[in-house]
Design a protein around this motif. Sequence first.
Motif, PDB file in Angstrom:
ATOM      1  N   VAL A 159      -2.251   9.569 -10.598  1.00  0.00           N
ATOM      2  CA  VAL A 159      -2.557   9.826  -9.190  1.00  0.00           C
ATOM      3  C   VAL A 159      -2.581   8.508  -8.422  1.00  0.00           C
ATOM      4  CG1 VAL A 159      -4.354  10.558  -7.564  1.00  0.00           C
ATOM      5  CG2 VAL A 159      -3.903  11.933  -9.608  1.00  0.00           C
ATOM      6  N   ASN A 160      -2.053   8.532  -7.219  1.00  0.00           N
ATOM      7  CA  ASN A 160      -2.220   7.425  -6.283  1.00  0.00           C
ATOM      8  C   ASN A 160      -2.599   8.011  -4.929  1.00  0.00           C
ATOM      9  OD1 ASN A 160      -0.163   4.599  -5.120  1.00  0.00           O
ATOM     10  ND2 ASN A 160      -2.354   4.782  -5.334  1.00  0.00           N
ATOM     11  N   VAL A 161      -3.869   7.834  -4.552  1.00  0.00           N
ATOM     12  CA  VAL A 161      -4.329   8.350  -3.263  1.00  0.00           C
ATOM     13  C   VAL A 161      -3.948   7.340  -2.183  1.00  0.00           C
ATOM     14  CG1 VAL A 161      -6.316   9.009  -1.867  1.00  0.00           C
ATOM     15  CG2 VAL A 161      -6.221   9.654  -4.279  1.00  0.00           C
ATOM     16  N   LEU A 162      -3.191   7.815  -1.194  1.00  0.00           N
ATOM     17  CA  LEU A 162      -2.706   6.971  -0.111  1.00  0.00           C
ATOM     18  C   LEU A 162      -3.202   7.502   1.227  1.00  0.00           C
ATOM     19  CD1 LEU A 162       0.981   6.668  -1.355  1.00  0.00           C
ATOM     20  CD2 LEU A 162      -0.841   4.991  -1.669  1.00  0.00           C
ATOM     21  N   LYS A 163      -3.400   6.593   2.173  1.00  0.00           N
ATOM     22  CA  LYS A 163      -3.873   6.997   3.496  1.00  0.00           C
ATOM     23  C   LYS A 163      -3.273   6.086   4.562  1.00  0.00           C
ATOM     24  CE  LYS A 163      -8.151   4.228   3.291  1.00  0.00           C
ATOM     25  NZ  LYS A 163      -8.318   3.653   4.636  1.00  0.00           N
ATOM     26  N   VAL A 164      -3.356   6.541   5.787  1.00  0.00           N
ATOM     27  CA  VAL A 164      -2.863   5.750   6.911  1.00  0.00           C
ATOM     28  C   VAL A 164      -4.046   5.081   7.602  1.00  0.00           C
ATOM     29  CG1 VAL A 164      -1.593   5.794   9.089  1.00  0.00           C
ATOM     30  CG2 VAL A 164      -0.908   7.321   7.224  1.00  0.00           C
ATOM     31  N   ASP A 165      -3.974   3.767   7.748  1.00  0.00           N
ATOM     32  CA  ASP A 165      -4.969   3.002   8.494  1.00  0.00           C
ATOM     33  C   ASP A 165      -4.378   2.579   9.835  1.00  0.00           C
ATOM     34  OD1 ASP A 165      -6.869   3.214   6.521  1.00  0.00           O
ATOM     35  OD2 ASP A 165      -6.503   1.220   5.675  1.00  0.00           O
ATOM     36  N   ASN A 195      -2.420   2.397   3.121  1.00  0.00           N
ATOM     37  CA  ASN A 195      -3.327   1.747   2.191  1.00  0.00           C
ATOM     38  C   ASN A 195      -3.573   2.694   1.020  1.00  0.00           C
ATOM     39  OD1 ASN A 195      -5.141  -0.098   1.067  1.00  0.00           O
ATOM     40  ND2 ASN A 195      -6.126  -0.507   3.040  1.00  0.00           N
ATOM     41  N   ALA A 196      -4.254   2.219   0.014  1.00  0.00           N
ATOM     42  CA  ALA A 196      -4.483   3.029  -1.184  1.00  0.00           C
ATOM     43  C   ALA A 196      -5.962   3.084  -1.535  1.00  0.00           C
ATOM     44  CB  ALA A 196      -3.695   2.471  -2.359  1.00  0.00           C
TER      45      ALA A 196
END
Length: 249
Positions: free
Chosen positions: A111-117, A160-161
């Motif tokens: 799993v790699n949790v990614l998000k937008v900052d 970002n992660a």
Amino acid sequence: MAKWTRPKAVPFPNVWRKCRGWRETEDGKIHKFSIEDVPQDMHEDIIEFLTEFHFHPTYGSELMKNVKMYEDPTAIKQYQEKWRKALKDNISLVAFLEEEGQGDKRLIVGVNVLKVDYKDHPENFEKIESKKVRSIGQNLAYAGFLVNVYEIYGVDKLVNALGLCVHPKFRGQGLGLQITKCRFEIMKAVDLKCTLTVFVGTGTQRIALKSGFEVIAEVPSDSYKDEDGSLMYPGLECKSWIAMVKIVE
């Protein structure tokens, strides 16, 4: 600025990559994997996987083991909420084991949790209840923004992660590298140009460099200290917190 949303023209969920392990595992097999978007109905499965392995006292990440995150229910709960929020951006990645005859149940192996900052909406760490989680967040942000990434690369948002984790049974198979490379593929598809992550772990730092990240800042682990002057992360194997950037054209 308006919150970013995944373009409807990009299929979701999508399969981004199929790959094979580098070598035989203990069961004598070379396994096949499928790296895909995290389906919306699997968010809790992803959180359960991360809670079990990312914080594990033996198999967990270097940083989480160092701070004994597994002993802090409040901190774990707050990380779970951060993951839930990030998963809603619909850019996180999951690797499944591909085996004949496994039926409908798909085994999560990475799993790699990614998000937008966003440039104009930095995270407010003071609202975080857990001192442990708050300190880690502040220290990651310090390392990540010693260089003003938004200004240098001319972007107002970036990826970002919040954790890269591979099932212990399938480590050493190159899966972490494959998942990291898929980050760039999904970014290109959804038109996100810049990704920044502070890597705190000798293994993930190697993976990041192999995948094409470039180092922009480095903070020695022993420079982080509590108010009384004692080291925040004594005995941390990783000697530096390394901020890395990748621009996807």
